[in-house]
Design an enzyme around this catalytic site. Structure first.
Site, mmCIF file in Angstrom:
data_model
loop_
_atom_site.group_PDB
_atom_site.id
_atom_site.type_symbol
_atom_site.label_atom_id
_atom_site.label_comp_id
_atom_site.label_asym_id
_atom_site.label_seq_id
_atom_site.Cartn_x
_atom_site.Cartn_y
_atom_site.Cartn_z
ATOM 1 N N GLY A 75 8.503 -6.174 -19.878
ATOM 2 C CA GLY A 75 7.896 -6.856 -21.016
ATOM 3 C C GLY A 75 7.954 -8.371 -20.956
ATOM 4 O O GLY A 75 7.578 -9.036 -21.918
ATOM 5 N N ASP B 192 6.754 -16.232 -11.859
ATOM 6 C CA ASP B 192 6.806 -14.770 -11.965
ATOM 7 C C ASP B 192 7.427 -14.156 -10.711
ATOM 8 O O ASP B 192 7.107 -13.039 -10.338
ATOM 9 C CB ASP B 192 5.403 -14.177 -12.221
ATOM 10 C CG ASP B 192 5.442 -12.695 -12.570
ATOM 11 O OD1 ASP B 192 6.499 -12.217 -13.010
ATOM 12 O OD2 ASP B 192 4.418 -12.019 -12.385
ATOM 13 N N CYS C 104 -9.414 -9.479 -21.428
ATOM 14 C CA CYS C 104 -9.757 -8.101 -21.057
ATOM 15 C C CYS C 104 -9.480 -7.759 -19.597
ATOM 16 O O CYS C 104 -9.226 -6.607 -19.269
ATOM 17 C CB CYS C 104 -11.238 -7.827 -21.339
ATOM 18 S SG CYS C 104 -11.834 -8.496 -22.914
ATOM 19 N N CYS D 42 -6.632 -5.574 -17.688
ATOM 20 C CA CYS D 42 -6.704 -4.108 -17.701
ATOM 21 C C CYS D 42 -8.042 -3.574 -17.186
ATOM 22 O O CYS D 42 -8.083 -2.544 -16.527
ATOM 23 C CB CYS D 42 -6.461 -3.564 -19.101
ATOM 24 S SG CYS D 42 -4.755 -3.699 -19.642
ATOM 25 N N MET E 297 -6.773 1.862 -26.408
ATOM 26 C CA MET E 297 -7.494 0.603 -26.601
ATOM 27 C C MET E 297 -7.304 0.149 -28.042
ATOM 28 O O MET E 297 -7.897 0.703 -28.967
ATOM 29 C CB MET E 297 -8.987 0.810 -26.288
ATOM 30 C CG MET E 297 -9.888 -0.355 -26.675
ATOM 31 S SD MET E 297 -9.609 -1.849 -25.685
ATOM 32 C CE MET E 297 -10.594 -3.036 -26.612
HETATM 33 CA CA CA Z 1 6.417 -10.283 -14.344
#
Ligand code: CA
Length: 726
Positions: free
Chosen positions: A197, A323, A627, A630, A668
């Site tokens: 998360g 990241d 969008c 995904c 969705m």
């Molecule tokens: Ca990550």
């Protein structure tokens, strides 16, 4: 009583007492069995087969000489088009595995017959909190029970014989966007589970639950909380000294550091190793004023499994801002270094360096880059710290950096063969354009990275065919056969694209890997020579396993392309023909056949385009902001709904779906919190435009062929230019 009656009475007594004679209790795995796993090579008792997670099978019936006879033994349809990432656990002839939405399956390992299934019924709307598809990497089996974490943060324990729920416990604060995709590990009757998360903004931790009762035994937070509220442990007090409170990370998403995948355990040292994820937000200037290392982000942390207390840590990317998680697979091995047998832990985290550490002490031994790396020049052997090529990185202007947030290596497991001494890395080569998000405010978008994602997207209006060509030219993948002693690549197998499957090596001198193109391939483990392949109809990201039933060896793998890069796409390995996910098992002489793949879907006639070029351009930008993670770059998706293929009825409901959440029970949710009716209209116009473009592409013609050829040449030049200049 006749002898038959005596046998009958004894059988009843055995049932009552829970003794099943030669027939073991289903799922009767314990610590002694996992530690002694090499003594029962026909089973795959734990996630990485052993606690050291080497993913090496001692079975050798299928080997470099017999591989030509390997054929499909059976397949099990799992009824999904989403990504399948699980490592099947195999215990005494039964496979326990997991699929999308955290579903659990028990399957007869010899026949493929489903014994039971369990659906934890995750509310589909929770899928919006799963950054990287509603995947699951597998179950753990222990003393007659099967344990799995669910996308919505529950840990469930099931009866291994029946699939009946024994207990479930919520491991998260449900007001926060946590998710579980990783497989639990079980150590000393404790089920260890973390969560994900960090892109959304959460505070990371890993917890241990009593396998019998589901009661929490301990929790290790990976980053400090609000310093004004004190610290949960001396470990957090130590970590807090490496953060600048002026960053107020606790108000901006929690700091991150989620433990979303890798763990390993050394029973002799009594150490549990956990891999810790990236910062939340990614941007270190925003998170901690780029001040301090920000422990325990991007670290391997060794914990006392009895108490959850910190024993040592090694941080792969101090002050992480890319990241660059250290949640990638960790392998424990005993290898000879400088004439001395060393107990090491090895990892190829996202940041592009392959690390060898002393796993008793955490002492740095060595690190070399296993893919092209530009964020750092090297790891200083004296300090064990990376030397950043530019401390300002993307602070002042956007910058193309290798590796991308997808990593030089992601979650797809490696394998270590003690026979070849090589670590096989499912590596990938792709860069990313990083830029700071100006005026970042937490909560304006579900993802809170303080990184401007638009900088990494193609400019609105760019021909998607050009983007596709450039992506395919730039984004590559390979198997790196890595010598951890010499810290160098011995050989590699080049793939067309990234995001291929995890690895399995065997005592048969074989290396198995599924790939994005939709085939399972066997190579010689010593030199990489391609020996065998089988078409699988869909791409593979999961790692294969090997097991035996009645002396017959099998190789099994989950088939179903998806996960982070599978969704975000732009490099869909196959157009429109992702068939349903499956578990496939192969054996020597296997002669089963997959049913023919269904024909690719037909593009429905799109509505007429009535919007202006400006509106379409606005929709392009909004689509790629909200969008595309995904539904795919340029609305090309091999896994989720491909929005170019919307039916007339779907077009009619577009606003109700996008704004009001009409399909929230399908996963969705409505986006009215973030998008206005005008925004939805613009996105709709862009998707209609993409459908028309696709229709023209499918019609073909000499002009399109020439254009694609020219794009192909241009894309190769761009890729070359990036390689030599970045
Ligand atoms: Ca990550």
């Amino acid at each position: 009583m006749g002898s038959r009656n005596v046998r009958h009475a004894l059988a009843i007594a055995a049932l009552v007492l829970g003794i099943h004679g030669a027939q073991a209790t289903p799922g009767a795995v314990d610590e002694a069995r996992i530690i002694g796993a090499d003594g029962e090579p026909g089973n795959w008792l734990a996630h990485g087969r052993t606690y050291g997670e080497q993913r090496f099978s001692p079975l050798d019936g299928i080997n470099a000489d017999t591989i030509g006879k390997l054929g499909l033994a059976w397949y099990a349809d799992l009824g999904t088009r989403r990504g399948l990432e699980a490592t099947p656990i195999v215990v005494d002839g039964v496979i326990y595995t997991t699929g999308d939405w955290s579903r659990v399956y028990a399957i007869d390992a010899a026949t493929g017959k489903t014994l039971w299934t369990y659906d934890p019924k995750v509310p589909r709307a929770w899928g919006v909190n799963a950054c990287c598809d509603v995947v699951n990497r597998g179950a753990a089996v222990w003393k007659g029970r099967v344990y799995v974490g669910t996308i919505d943060g529950r840990l469930v324990a099931l009866d291994a014989a029946t699939g009946q729920l024994a207990w479930e416990t919520l491991t998260i604060d449900p007001s926060k966007p946590y998710s579980i995709t990783g497989a639990p590990r079980i150590v000393k009757d404790k089920v260890i589970i973390g969560n994900g998360g960090a892109e959304y903004g959460v505070r990371g931790y890993v917890s241990a639950y009593d396998a019998n009762t589901g009661q929490m035994v301990w929790r290790f937070w990976t980053v400090p909380g609000d310093p004004s509220r004190g610290y949960e442990s001396p470990d957090m007090e130590m970590a807090a000294k490496t953060w600048n409170p002026a960053g107020e990370w606790w108000n901006k998403g929690g700091g991150g550091g989620t433990v979303w995948d890798s763990m390993a355990y050394d029973p002799d040292l009594n150490l549990l190793y956990v891999g810790v994820g990236n910062g939340a937000p990614w941007n270190r200037w925003e998170r901690s004023k780029a001040d301090g290392d920000n422990l325990f982000l991007s670290s391997i942390v060794a914990l006392d499994p009895d108490t959850g207390r910190h024993v040592w840590h090694y941080q792969t990317t101090p002050s992480e801002t890319f990241d660059y998680t250290a949640t990638q697979h960790m392998i424990l091995a005993d290898i000879t270094l400088g004439g001395q047998l060393r107990k090491v832990i090895m990892q190829a985290p996202k940041n592009g360096f392959f690390y060898v550490l002393d796993r008793a002490t955490g002492q740095f031994i060595s690190a070399e880059n296993y893919v092209h790396v530009t964020w750092a020049t090297h790891v200083d052997p004296a300090t064990g710290r990376p030397v950043e090529s530019d401390p300002n990185q993307y602070r002042d202007e956007k910058k193309l950096i290798f590796p991308a947030p997808f990593g030089g290596h992601n979650w797809q497991p490696m394998s270590y063969s003690p026979l070849t001494g090589l670590v096989y890395i499912p590596a990938q080569d792709l860069p990313f354009t990083y830029a700071q998000e100006k005026g970042f405010e937490y909560g304006r978008h579900p993802w809170n990275m303080a990184v401007d994602m638009a900088a990494a997207m193609p400019p609105p209006g760019q021909d998607p065919a050009l983007t596709r060509n450039v992506m395919r030219a730039i984004a590559k993948g390979h198997i790196g056969a890595w010598d951890p002693v010499a810290q160098k690549e011995v050989w590699r197998v080049q793939h067309d694209g990234p995001w291929n499957g995890g690895m399995l090596s065997t005592a048969g001198n074989l290396l198995f890997q599924g790939n994005a193109k939709g085939e399972l391939v066997a190579y010689r483990a010593d030199n990489g020579q391609r020996l065998w392949s089988a078409p699988t109809q869909s791409g593979i990201v999961a790692p294969p396993v090997s097991y035996a039933v009645d002396g017959e060896q099998y190789v099994a793998v989950m088939v179903g392309w998806g996960g982070a890069l599978g969704l975000a796409g732009g490099i869909a390995p196959r157009e429109g023909d992702q068939v349903g996910g499956r578990l496939l098992a192969f054996k020597l002489g296997g002669s089963a056949q997959l049913p023919p793949a269904p024909p690719p879907p037909v593009l429905p006639q799109p509505p007429a385009q009535t919007a202006s070029a400006d509106t379409i351009g606005k929709g392009d930008a909004l689509y790629h902001a909200y969008c595309s993670v995904c539904h795919g770059l340029n609305a090309e998706s091999p896994t989720l709904a491909d929005l170019r293929y919307m039916q007339p009825g779907t077009h009619a409901l577009f606003d109700k779906i996008v704004l009001d959440g009409l399909y929230k029970d399908l996963g969705m949710v409505g986006w009215s919190k973030y998008l206005s009716a005008d925004d939805a209209n613009a996105i709709h116009a862009y998707l209609i435009e993409r459908a028309h473009q696709t229709q023209r592409e499918q019609a073909g013609g000499w002009w399109l062929a020439v254009k694609n050829w020219a794009y192909g040449v241009l894309a190769k030049l761009v890729a070359w230019f990036i390689q030599v200049t970045a």
